[in-house]
Design an enzyme around this catalytic site. Structure first.
Site, PDB file in Angstrom:
ATOM      1  N   HIS A 247      18.829 -55.626 -14.998  1.00 21.01           N
ATOM      2  CA  HIS A 247      19.297 -56.618 -15.961  1.00 21.01           C
ATOM      3  C   HIS A 247      20.693 -56.222 -16.419  1.00 21.01           C
ATOM      4  O   HIS A 247      21.052 -55.038 -16.421  1.00 21.01           O
ATOM      5  CB  HIS A 247      18.365 -56.684 -17.159  1.00 21.01           C
ATOM      6  CG  HIS A 247      17.029 -57.278 -16.849  1.00 21.01           C
ATOM      7  ND1 HIS A 247      16.184 -57.717 -17.839  1.00 21.01           N
ATOM      8  CD2 HIS A 247      16.384 -57.508 -15.678  1.00 21.01           C
ATOM      9  CE1 HIS A 247      15.073 -58.201 -17.295  1.00 21.01           C
ATOM     10  NE2 HIS A 247      15.173 -58.069 -15.967  1.00 21.01           N
TER      11      HIS A 247
ATOM     12  N   GLU B 148      22.031 -55.893 -19.316  1.00 28.18           N
ATOM     13  CA  GLU B 148      22.067 -54.913 -20.404  1.00 28.18           C
ATOM     14  C   GLU B 148      21.849 -53.495 -19.878  1.00 28.18           C
ATOM     15  O   GLU B 148      22.548 -52.558 -20.284  1.00 28.18           O
ATOM     16  CB  GLU B 148      20.975 -55.206 -21.448  1.00 28.18           C
ATOM     17  CG  GLU B 148      21.051 -56.562 -22.071  1.00 28.18           C
ATOM     18  CD  GLU B 148      20.149 -57.589 -21.387  1.00 28.18           C
ATOM     19  OE1 GLU B 148      19.491 -58.357 -22.103  1.00 28.18           O
ATOM     20  OE2 GLU B 148      20.114 -57.626 -20.139  1.00 28.18           O
TER      21      GLU B 148
ATOM     22  N   CYS C  42      15.186 -58.993 -23.241  1.00 28.51           N
ATOM     23  CA  CYS C  42      13.745 -58.939 -22.987  1.00 28.51           C
ATOM     24  C   CYS C  42      13.195 -57.643 -23.601  1.00 28.51           C
ATOM     25  O   CYS C  42      13.968 -56.779 -24.042  1.00 28.51           O
ATOM     26  CB  CYS C  42      13.475 -58.991 -21.486  1.00 28.51           C
ATOM     27  SG  CYS C  42      13.928 -57.469 -20.606  1.00 28.51           S
TER      28      CYS C  42
ATOM     29  N   CYS D 236      14.741 -54.429 -22.021  1.00 29.22           N
ATOM     30  CA  CYS D 236      16.123 -54.181 -22.436  1.00 29.22           C
ATOM     31  C   CYS D 236      16.192 -53.804 -23.906  1.00 29.22           C
ATOM     32  O   CYS D 236      16.999 -52.944 -24.285  1.00 29.22           O
ATOM     33  CB  CYS D 236      16.987 -55.405 -22.132  1.00 29.22           C
ATOM     34  SG  CYS D 236      17.194 -55.683 -20.359  1.00 29.22           S
TER      35      CYS D 236
END
Length: 177
Positions: free
Chosen positions: A81, A83, A111, A114
């Site tokens: 992801h 992040e 999410c 993260c």
């Protein structure tokens, strides 16, 4: 300095503190930190990834330490992801697992995975764009930072450039249908 954003740090004068977001007012000719995250998201979309982008900023210098877009498809990695990638790049650059003097700008509410990484990295402040009622872990879903087992709770500011971030996601998914 993260090369694409080298000129951004030059716009910040002195040290940034609780008024750091004011430094990037609409009067700036350089992009704001969230606009840089949106550019990362556009880049991810151009590669067929879900358009989420993130940048990590050193609040003491105004330097953008890292930027990333989602790379789950390109890397065959469900943890890639934006992040996570941006945090990894910033901690590697600083040579420390902690980002205590750093803020994270991300185009979508993180999410749960993260959010946990943000907590473990000790990010000072989290800014995010669009809210994510289905997969978010901050204001929706498990609300990771509200758990007693959460090691660190960054200050959270949601809804920054929300319409642009949301439109980017909606357009991406409409094209898939």
């Amino acid at each position: 300095m993260y090369e694409p954003y080298a000129s951004l740090a030059a716009t910040a004068s002195g040290s940034l503190d609780d008024t750091d977001f004011q430094v990037q007012s609409s009067k700036m000719s350089k992009p704001t930190y969230m606009e840089l995250a949106l550019k990362e998201a556009v880049g991810a979309a151009e590669q067929g990834e879900v358009p989420v982008g993130a940048v990590v900023v050193d609040v003491l210098s105004g330097e953008v330490l890292s930027g990333a877009g989602n790379r789950t498809v390109a890397n065959n990695d469900p943890t890639a992801h934006a992040e996570i990638i941006a945090i990894r790049k910033a901690t590697t650059k600083l040579g420390t697992p902690r980002l205590e003097n750093c803020d994270l700008y991300v185009t979508l509410e993180p999410c749960p995975m993260c959010a946990s990484a943000i907590s473990f990295a000790r990010v000072r402040r989290l800014y995010f764009g669009a809210y994510d009622p289905k997969g978010g872990g901050i204001d929706h879903g498990p609300r990771v930072f509200e758990h007693s087992s959460c090691h660190h709770r960054p200050e959270v500011i949601g809804g920054l450039e929300e319409s642009q971030a949301s439109d980017l996601l909606k357009n991406f998914f409409q094209k898939l249908r």
